[in-house]
Enzyme design. Structure first.
Site, PDB file in Angstrom:
ATOM      1  N   HIS A 156      66.671  49.519   2.814  1.00  0.00           N
ATOM      2  CA  HIS A 156      66.315  48.089   2.495  1.00  0.00           C
ATOM      3  C   HIS A 156      66.188  47.511   3.664  1.00  0.00           C
ATOM      4  CE1 HIS A 156      67.643  49.065  -1.701  1.00  0.00           C
ATOM      5  NE2 HIS A 156      66.836  47.820  -1.819  1.00  0.00           N
ATOM      6  N   LYS A 160      69.088  42.035   3.360  1.00  0.00           N
ATOM      7  CA  LYS A 160      69.877  42.298   2.219  1.00  0.00           C
ATOM      8  C   LYS A 160      71.527  42.054   2.531  1.00  0.00           C
ATOM      9  CE  LYS A 160      70.043  45.741  -1.500  1.00  0.00           C
ATOM     10  NZ  LYS A 160      70.063  44.837  -2.615  1.00  0.00           N
TER      11      LYS A 160
HETATM   12  P1  NAD Z   1      67.111  35.691  -0.266  1.00  0.00           P
HETATM   13  O1  NAD Z   1      68.128  35.459   0.531  1.00  0.00           O
HETATM   14  O2  NAD Z   1      65.798  35.667   0.534  1.00  0.00           O
HETATM   15  O3  NAD Z   1      66.956  34.584  -1.368  1.00  0.00           O
HETATM   16  C1  NAD Z   1      68.095  33.784  -2.216  1.00  0.00           C
HETATM   17  C2  NAD Z   1      67.792  32.293  -2.279  1.00  0.00           C
HETATM   18  O4  NAD Z   1      68.794  31.888  -3.348  1.00  0.00           O
HETATM   19  C3  NAD Z   1      67.975  31.822  -1.117  1.00  0.00           C
HETATM   20  O5  NAD Z   1      66.575  30.823  -0.951  1.00  0.00           O
HETATM   21  C4  NAD Z   1      69.264  30.757  -1.261  1.00  0.00           C
HETATM   22  O6  NAD Z   1      69.078  29.387  -0.673  1.00  0.00           O
HETATM   23  C5  NAD Z   1      69.274  30.708  -2.705  1.00  0.00           C
HETATM   24  N1  NAD Z   1      70.582  30.204  -3.314  1.00  0.00           N
HETATM   25  C6  NAD Z   1      71.874  30.531  -2.888  1.00  0.00           C
HETATM   26  N2  NAD Z   1      72.523  30.141  -3.607  1.00  0.00           N
HETATM   27  C7  NAD Z   1      72.011  29.511  -4.437  1.00  0.00           C
HETATM   28  C8  NAD Z   1      72.284  28.700  -5.780  1.00  0.00           C
HETATM   29  N3  NAD Z   1      73.741  28.637  -6.306  1.00  0.00           N
HETATM   30  N4  NAD Z   1      71.696  28.383  -6.700  1.00  0.00           N
HETATM   31  C9  NAD Z   1      70.215  28.395  -6.285  1.00  0.00           C
HETATM   32  N5  NAD Z   1      69.566  29.185  -5.246  1.00  0.00           N
HETATM   33  C10 NAD Z   1      70.738  29.554  -4.524  1.00  0.00           C
HETATM   34  O7  NAD Z   1      67.198  36.952  -1.313  1.00  0.00           O
HETATM   35  P2  NAD Z   1      65.962  37.851  -1.792  1.00  0.00           P
HETATM   36  O8  NAD Z   1      65.652  38.893  -0.994  1.00  0.00           O
HETATM   37  O9  NAD Z   1      65.130  37.009  -2.640  1.00  0.00           O
HETATM   38  O10 NAD Z   1      67.071  38.653  -2.942  1.00  0.00           O
HETATM   39  C11 NAD Z   1      67.542  37.850  -4.032  1.00  0.00           C
HETATM   40  C12 NAD Z   1      68.447  38.706  -4.832  1.00  0.00           C
HETATM   41  O11 NAD Z   1      67.595  39.708  -5.581  1.00  0.00           O
HETATM   42  C13 NAD Z   1      69.443  39.730  -4.078  1.00  0.00           C
HETATM   43  O12 NAD Z   1      70.588  40.090  -4.690  1.00  0.00           O
HETATM   44  C14 NAD Z   1      68.796  40.863  -4.187  1.00  0.00           C
HETATM   45  O13 NAD Z   1      69.720  42.165  -3.855  1.00  0.00           O
HETATM   46  C15 NAD Z   1      67.954  40.975  -5.346  1.00  0.00           C
HETATM   47  N6  NAD Z   1      66.726  41.815  -5.634  1.00  0.00           N
HETATM   48  C16 NAD Z   1      66.645  42.375  -6.801  1.00  0.00           C
HETATM   49  C17 NAD Z   1      65.342  42.934  -7.304  1.00  0.00           C
HETATM   50  C18 NAD Z   1      65.389  43.715  -8.515  1.00  0.00           C
HETATM   51  O14 NAD Z   1      64.406  43.994  -8.811  1.00  0.00           O
HETATM   52  N7  NAD Z   1      66.189  43.368  -9.571  1.00  0.00           N
HETATM   53  C19 NAD Z   1      64.554  43.192  -6.162  1.00  0.00           C
HETATM   54  C20 NAD Z   1      64.657  42.560  -4.991  1.00  0.00           C
HETATM   55  C21 NAD Z   1      65.598  41.969  -4.824  1.00  0.00           C
END
Ligand code: NAD
Length: 265
Positions: A156, A160
């Protein structure tokens, strides 16, 4: 039926912006609210690169956003430490949830099942919304019936926050729990470079490098042969058909449902 009112939690994040863009591109959905701790007050559409449309400012309080915008579905792509708080707030308000955030434990899933029961909302949790990754997990579970050993390498981007990935852990679980699984020979696990041992004695190796998005290899080994299954998400768009399907399907679900494969017909 009218448009589905969607609230995006984590709307300013990498995945959240992609979800905002995807939802805004669908005629049967509308972006009802955008919640994040960052970029508060900015237009979620503009952040996601969507031109035109009614501005939807990013707000910090999920409870207030739900009260003001009456969403039917919340999509959560936030952080492992934030996701359960968000889900408690949404499910207790009767809002069904589509969850992509990783880091949910067995105990969290039990709590979510109970929360769904309180107001009759549903919750779809998918460790991976990319169809190719879902198929890779299913093929790996199928192959576990024929091979005694397997290891997982997940790769990744450097942003992450969790390791190993939720997809890798779910893959190991599906392989170990597959009917007739033959996985038995884990190999030595007392050396740091052998990765983390997960369910079924499957070793998981996590690689974090710039340039990567989300990739996984499952390597199965048997007598005189190996089988390698590999999936690559080369852009975050790969997750969007699965997320949009989840938004459409979650309203017809009951309780907690884990895995995109449960809603793909
Ligand atoms: P990222 O860090 O870019 O985004 C996370 C966002 O959440 C940030 O903007 C942060 O400010 C915000 N945040 C933090 N606390 C919060 C709260 N209490 N309320 C609202 N917003 C809040 O991360 P990302 O790369 O977008 O990934 C997000 C999650 O999705 C991770 O856990 C990642 O592993 C997961 N993910 C899952 C899949 C899937 O297919 N299921 C795919 C990609 C990523």
């Amino acid at each position: 039926m009218g448009e589905i009112r969607v609230l995006v939690a984590g709307a300013a994040g990498r995945m959240g912006r992609e979800v905002v863009r995807a939802v805004c591109g669908e005629s049967d959905m509308v972006l009802a609210a955008a919640v994040d701790r960052a970029h508060v007050g900015e237009d979620a559409g503009a952040l996601a690169g969507v031109a035109g449309g009614e501005p939807v400012p990013v707000v910090e309080s999920l409870a207030e956003a739900i009260a003001r915008s009456s969403p039917e579905v919340m999509v959560d792509f936030t952080l492992p430490e934030a996701v359960m708080g968000n889900l408690r707030t949404a499910l207790q308000a009767g809002v069904s949830c589509v969850v992509g955030t990783s880091g949910l434990k067995e105990g969290d899933l039990a709590e979510l099942e109970a929360l769904c029961g309180e107001r009759g909302a549903a919750c779809l949790v998918a460790p991976n919304f990319a169809i190719g990754a879902v198929l890779m997990m299913q093929f790996a579970a199928q192959a576990a019936r024929y091979f005694p050993s397997a290891e997982i390498i997940e790769l990744h981007h450097t942003g992450k926050v969790d390791a190993p990935s939720g997809t890798a852990l779910r893959t190991a679980q599906m392989m170990a729990n597959a009917e007739g699984s033959r996985l038995a020979e884990a190999g030595p696990d007392d050396q740091p470079a052998r990765g983390q041992t997960a369910t079924g004695g499957i070793h998981i190796h996590s690689v974090r490098l710039p340039g990567l998005v989300a990739h996984q290899e499952v390597i199965l080994g048997g007598l005189g042969q190996t089988l390698t299954l590999r999936h690559d998400s080369i852009s975050r768009e790969s997750f969007m058909p699965g997320v949009l399907l989840g938004i459409r399907k979650v309203r017809g679900l009951q309780g907690l449902v884990v895995g995109l494969e449960r809603v793909i017909s």
